[in-house]
Scaffold this motif. Sequence first.
Motif, short mmCIF file in Angstrom:
data_model
loop_
_atom_site.label_atom_id
_atom_site.label_comp_id
_atom_site.label_asym_id
_atom_site.label_seq_id
_atom_site.Cartn_x
_atom_site.Cartn_y
_atom_site.Cartn_z
N LEU A 263 0.85 -1.19 0.00
CA LEU A 263 0.00 0.00 0.00
C LEU A 263 0.89 1.23 0.00
CD1 LEU A 263 -2.55 -0.84 2.85
CD2 LEU A 263 -3.01 -0.87 0.41
N GLU A 264 0.54 2.19 -0.83
CA GLU A 264 1.18 3.50 -0.76
C GLU A 264 0.14 4.42 -0.13
OE1 GLU A 264 2.60 6.85 -3.86
OE2 GLU A 264 3.43 4.83 -4.18
N VAL A 265 0.51 5.06 0.97
CA VAL A 265 -0.43 5.82 1.77
C VAL A 265 0.03 7.27 1.90
CG1 VAL A 265 -1.58 5.96 4.03
CG2 VAL A 265 -1.01 3.73 3.08
N VAL A 266 -0.89 8.21 1.65
CA VAL A 266 -0.63 9.62 1.92
C VAL A 266 -0.93 9.82 3.40
CG1 VAL A 266 -1.26 12.00 1.38
CG2 VAL A 266 -1.29 10.27 -0.43
N SER A 267 0.11 10.11 4.16
CA SER A 267 0.00 10.19 5.61
C SER A 267 -0.91 11.34 6.05
CB SER A 267 1.39 10.39 6.21
OG SER A 267 1.30 10.60 7.59
N ARG A 268 -1.66 11.09 7.12
CA ARG A 268 -2.49 12.11 7.77
C ARG A 268 -2.30 11.99 9.27
NH1 ARG A 268 -6.14 12.74 3.48
NH2 ARG A 268 -5.10 14.22 2.18
N PRO A 269 -2.50 13.07 10.00
CA PRO A 269 -2.47 12.96 11.46
C PRO A 269 -3.60 12.04 11.93
CG PRO A 269 -2.58 15.27 10.76
CD PRO A 269 -2.75 14.43 9.55
N LEU A 270 -3.38 11.37 13.06
CA LEU A 270 -4.37 10.44 13.58
C LEU A 270 -5.10 11.04 14.77
CD1 LEU A 270 -2.32 7.12 13.52
CD2 LEU A 270 -3.85 8.03 11.77
N GLY A 271 -6.39 10.71 14.88
CA GLY A 271 -7.18 11.12 16.03
C GLY A 271 -6.91 10.20 17.20
N ARG A 272 -7.63 10.41 18.30
CA ARG A 272 -7.45 9.57 19.49
C ARG A 272 -7.80 8.12 19.24
NH1 ARG A 272 -10.46 12.78 24.15
NH2 ARG A 272 -12.11 11.91 22.87
N ASP A 273 -8.74 7.88 18.31
CA ASP A 273 -9.12 6.51 17.98
C ASP A 273 -8.24 5.90 16.90
OD1 ASP A 273 -9.96 8.07 15.88
OD2 ASP A 273 -11.99 7.25 15.79
N LYS A 274 -7.20 6.63 16.50
CA LYS A 274 -6.22 6.25 15.48
C LYS A 274 -6.79 6.28 14.07
CE LYS A 274 -3.16 5.86 18.57
NZ LYS A 274 -2.52 7.12 18.87
N ARG A 275 -7.91 6.95 13.88
CA ARG A 275 -8.46 7.16 12.54
C ARG A 275 -7.80 8.41 11.95
NH1 ARG A 275 -14.37 6.31 10.37
NH2 ARG A 275 -13.99 6.95 8.23
N PRO A 276 -7.44 8.38 10.66
CA PRO A 276 -6.87 9.57 10.05
C PRO A 276 -7.85 10.75 10.11
CG PRO A 276 -6.55 7.67 8.64
CD PRO A 276 -7.47 7.25 9.75
N VAL A 277 -7.32 11.91 10.42
CA VAL A 277 -8.13 13.11 10.49
C VAL A 277 -8.23 13.69 9.08
CG1 VAL A 277 -8.26 15.43 11.48
CG2 VAL A 277 -7.34 13.55 12.84
N SER A 278 -9.44 14.04 8.67
CA SER A 278 -9.59 14.58 7.32
C SER A 278 -9.03 15.99 7.26
CB SER A 278 -11.07 14.57 6.91
OG SER A 278 -11.80 15.42 7.75
N GLY A 279 -8.59 16.35 6.08
CA GLY A 279 -8.01 17.68 5.89
C GLY A 279 -6.89 17.62 4.88
N ASP A 280 -6.25 18.74 4.69
CA ASP A 280 -5.20 18.84 3.68
C ASP A 280 -3.80 18.69 4.25
OD1 ASP A 280 -7.08 19.23 1.71
OD2 ASP A 280 -7.06 21.41 1.93
#
Length: 183
Positions: free
Chosen positions: A76-93
């Motif tokens: 998998l090639e993944v565009v990294s995003r910050p993670l929330g407390r539940d470890k889900r990627p936070v939406s945004g740019d």
Amino acid sequence: MRSADLTRLTMKLAVLFAGALLLAACATIPEDLQPVPERQPTLAEVLQDPDAFEGADVIWGGVIASVSNMADGTRLEVVSRPLGRDKRPVSGDRSDGRFRAFFPGFLDPQVYTRLREVTVRGQVTGVTDDVVGAFPYTFPQVEAAAVHLWPPLPPEPPAFYRDPFWDPWGPWGPSRHPWRRGW
């Protein structure tokens, strides 16, 4: 009941209710992403000194850029995003860059499609040089022990959406209301 007893009972119920609300507000981390490492390097730290962080446990996430199935697993090639407390990627740019995760099993590219949110738990195995389009790029690599695919979020209503049942002015707006002056 006496007034003091009633006050004590009310206070106990308030504390119990507040505790229940606090517990309900806690984020739950999916089981496949546990245990969460206490200290883990960021993508930038791994890019600066890949040898120092080789073998480090990480939980990184973002949105899928591409999926490649090979004979021995899936990359998998993944565009990294910050993670929330539940470890889900936070939406945004906001993104720290891209990373590649190798999972030793099969991940169906019809399910793990572009722009789906994933969180990966695994160990850093180093970096690799490749290209994004024609641009040379250095990818941190992770040997994935778990890949958590998040369910899609429901679509947000458009910014101009106005609910006519809850909007006190209705479709006319504040200056076009029938009983205002000027109409």
